[in-house]
Design a protein around this motif. Structure first.
Motif, PDB file in Angstrom:
ATOM      1  N   GLY A 124       1.009  -1.163   0.106  1.00 51.74           N
ATOM      2  CA  GLY A 124      -0.134  -0.119   0.010  1.00 51.74           C
ATOM      3  C   GLY A 124       0.826   1.176  -0.031  1.00 51.74           C
ATOM      4  O   GLY A 124       0.578   2.355  -0.745  1.00 51.74           O
ATOM      5  N   THR A 125       1.944   1.181   0.737  1.00 50.57           N
ATOM      6  CA  THR A 125       2.835   2.478   0.786  1.00 50.57           C
ATOM      7  C   THR A 125       3.462   2.465  -0.394  1.00 50.57           C
ATOM      8  O   THR A 125       3.739   3.681  -0.943  1.00 50.57           O
ATOM      9  CB  THR A 125       3.846   2.348   1.868  1.00 50.57           C
ATOM     10  OG1 THR A 125       3.222   2.178   3.151  1.00 50.57           O
ATOM     11  CG2 THR A 125       4.794   3.296   1.959  1.00 50.57           C
TER      12      THR A 125
ATOM     13  N   LEU B 292      -3.914  -0.694   2.048  1.00 46.05           N
ATOM     14  CA  LEU B 292      -3.906  -0.061   3.131  1.00 46.05           C
ATOM     15  C   LEU B 292      -5.246   0.000   4.410  1.00 46.05           C
ATOM     16  O   LEU B 292      -5.124  -0.452   5.454  1.00 46.05           O
ATOM     17  CB  LEU B 292      -3.484   1.436   3.178  1.00 46.05           C
ATOM     18  CG  LEU B 292      -2.232   1.735   2.705  1.00 46.05           C
ATOM     19  CD1 LEU B 292      -1.553   3.203   2.194  1.00 46.05           C
ATOM     20  CD2 LEU B 292      -0.951   1.370   3.645  1.00 46.05           C
ATOM     21  N   GLU B 293      -6.203  -0.101   3.631  1.00 44.24           N
ATOM     22  CA  GLU B 293      -7.446  -0.513   4.338  1.00 44.24           C
ATOM     23  C   GLU B 293      -7.506  -1.863   4.677  1.00 44.24           C
ATOM     24  O   GLU B 293      -7.856  -1.972   6.035  1.00 44.24           O
ATOM     25  CB  GLU B 293      -8.680  -0.370   3.686  1.00 44.24           C
ATOM     26  CG  GLU B 293      -9.227   1.041   3.424  1.00 44.24           C
ATOM     27  CD  GLU B 293     -10.356   1.515   2.518  1.00 44.24           C
ATOM     28  OE1 GLU B 293     -10.400   0.527   1.699  1.00 44.24           O
ATOM     29  OE2 GLU B 293     -10.892   2.623   2.533  1.00 44.24           O
ATOM     30  N   GLN B 294      -7.025  -2.974   4.156  1.00 48.48           N
ATOM     31  CA  GLN B 294      -6.753  -4.179   4.411  1.00 48.48           C
ATOM     32  C   GLN B 294      -6.084  -4.373   5.504  1.00 48.48           C
ATOM     33  O   GLN B 294      -6.108  -4.852   6.539  1.00 48.48           O
ATOM     34  CB  GLN B 294      -6.560  -4.979   3.315  1.00 48.48           C
ATOM     35  CG  GLN B 294      -6.305  -6.683   3.875  1.00 48.48           C
ATOM     36  CD  GLN B 294      -5.766  -7.540   2.546  1.00 48.48           C
ATOM     37  OE1 GLN B 294      -5.467  -6.869   1.444  1.00 48.48           O
ATOM     38  NE2 GLN B 294      -5.847  -8.612   2.811  1.00 48.48           N
ATOM     39  N   ALA B 295      -4.505  -3.608   5.616  1.00 47.22           N
ATOM     40  CA  ALA B 295      -3.698  -3.675   6.458  1.00 47.22           C
ATOM     41  C   ALA B 295      -4.181  -3.025   7.996  1.00 47.22           C
ATOM     42  O   ALA B 295      -4.102  -3.762   9.058  1.00 47.22           O
ATOM     43  CB  ALA B 295      -2.644  -2.867   5.985  1.00 47.22           C
TER      44      ALA B 295
ATOM     45  N   PRO C 223      -5.274  -2.755  13.529  1.00 49.62           N
ATOM     46  CA  PRO C 223      -5.479  -1.119  13.729  1.00 49.62           C
ATOM     47  C   PRO C 223      -4.762  -0.396  14.597  1.00 49.62           C
ATOM     48  O   PRO C 223      -5.036   0.586  14.601  1.00 49.62           O
ATOM     49  CB  PRO C 223      -7.032  -1.636  14.461  1.00 49.62           C
ATOM     50  CG  PRO C 223      -7.053  -2.844  15.026  1.00 49.62           C
ATOM     51  CD  PRO C 223      -5.935  -3.844  13.963  1.00 49.62           C
ATOM     52  N   ASP C 224      -3.790  -0.946  15.227  1.00 52.24           N
ATOM     53  CA  ASP C 224      -2.903   0.103  15.936  1.00 52.24           C
ATOM     54  C   ASP C 224      -1.556   0.402  15.218  1.00 52.24           C
ATOM     55  O   ASP C 224      -0.921   0.817  15.875  1.00 52.24           O
ATOM     56  CB  ASP C 224      -2.470  -0.775  17.505  1.00 52.24           C
ATOM     57  CG  ASP C 224      -1.754  -2.299  17.027  1.00 52.24           C
ATOM     58  OD1 ASP C 224      -1.843  -2.804  16.070  1.00 52.24           O
ATOM     59  OD2 ASP C 224      -1.083  -2.919  17.940  1.00 52.24           O
TER      60      ASP C 224
ATOM     61  N   THR D 297       0.455   3.016   9.089  1.00 53.55           N
ATOM     62  CA  THR D 297      -0.684   2.405   8.086  1.00 53.55           C
ATOM     63  C   THR D 297      -1.801   3.597   8.124  1.00 53.55           C
ATOM     64  O   THR D 297      -2.216   3.797   7.122  1.00 53.55           O
ATOM     65  CB  THR D 297      -1.181   1.002   8.322  1.00 53.55           C
ATOM     66  OG1 THR D 297      -0.211   0.203   8.469  1.00 53.55           O
ATOM     67  CG2 THR D 297      -2.178   0.422   7.606  1.00 53.55           C
ATOM     68  N   ALA D 298      -1.975   3.779   9.527  1.00 51.57           N
ATOM     69  CA  ALA D 298      -3.091   4.930   9.567  1.00 51.57           C
ATOM     70  C   ALA D 298      -2.646   6.263   8.822  1.00 51.57           C
ATOM     71  O   ALA D 298      -3.342   6.826   8.249  1.00 51.57           O
ATOM     72  CB  ALA D 298      -3.308   4.992  11.194  1.00 51.57           C
ATOM     73  N   LEU D 299      -1.340   6.560   8.978  1.00 51.13           N
ATOM     74  CA  LEU D 299      -0.956   7.861   8.630  1.00 51.13           C
ATOM     75  C   LEU D 299      -1.018   7.733   6.770  1.00 51.13           C
ATOM     76  O   LEU D 299      -1.544   8.720   6.239  1.00 51.13           O
ATOM     77  CB  LEU D 299       0.537   8.125   8.956  1.00 51.13           C
ATOM     78  CG  LEU D 299       1.237   9.333   8.311  1.00 51.13           C
ATOM     79  CD1 LEU D 299       0.495  10.500   9.061  1.00 51.13           C
ATOM     80  CD2 LEU D 299       2.663   9.229   8.889  1.00 51.13           C
TER      81      LEU D 299
END
Length: 168
Positions: free
Chosen positions: A25-26, A41-44, A49-50, A54-56
């Motif tokens: 994703g990156t 990235l949504e899958q990751a 979720p922590d 990935t969130a960034l």
């Protein structure tokens, strides 16, 4: 004589692993392939979720797509943490809040960034823009002037300061 170069490699995780989805994703994000990056990235993030990285990166995609509420939803759990949040996350959150019209929240997040990482021209410019959105011209002018003190070579900011001084 010149020594032989050292090589270091890392074995990629298997597809389906959250780290694999994050890495691909990156890479898609860096290539500008936002749809593929978003899916990975949504899958990751769903699997892990922590993960702040990935969130960034997912929030960056949402910002590009003008999906501000989704970006806020992804960033908010990390902004409440006491420590360990990167400067980039605060700046991105400030940008997302500002573009979504939540100017008080943008100022709040950017002030937290200052308390953790100190003052610089970028964060002061973001605060100045947020104050402009709130209609607080005096506060915006003060932020932009402080930014120019730290980094005088900013012609766009100089124009804003001159414009604000004429309104005042």
């Amino acid at each position: 004589s010149v020594g032989r170069p050292w090589y270091s490699t890392r074995i990629l995780p298997e597809p389906g692993d959250p780290l694999y989805s994050q890495i691909t994703g990156t890479q898609y994000l860096n290539l500008g392939r936002y749809d593929e990056a978003r899916a990975s990235l949504e899958q990751a993030l769903q699997q892990k979720p922590d993960s702040p990285e990935t969130a960034l990166n997912l929030a960056r995609i949402y910002l590009v797509r003008a999906e501000y509420q989704k970006a806020i939803q992804v960033l908010t759990p990390f902004l409440g943490r006491a420590q360990g949040i990167k400067y980039e996350m605060y700046m991105l959150a400030g940008d997302v809040f500002r573009k979504s019209g939540e100017f008080p929240k943008a100022v709040e997040v950017l002030n937290v960034a200052i308390s953790h990482y100190g003052v610089n021209a970028s964060v002061l410019n973001a605060i100045g823009e947020s104050y402009l959105g709130l209609g607080k011209l005096a506060e915006a002018l003060a932020a932009f002037e402080k930014s120019l003190q730290l980094s005088p070579d900013q012609p766009e900011v100089q124009k804003k300061v001159e414009g604000l001084k004429t309104i005042k």
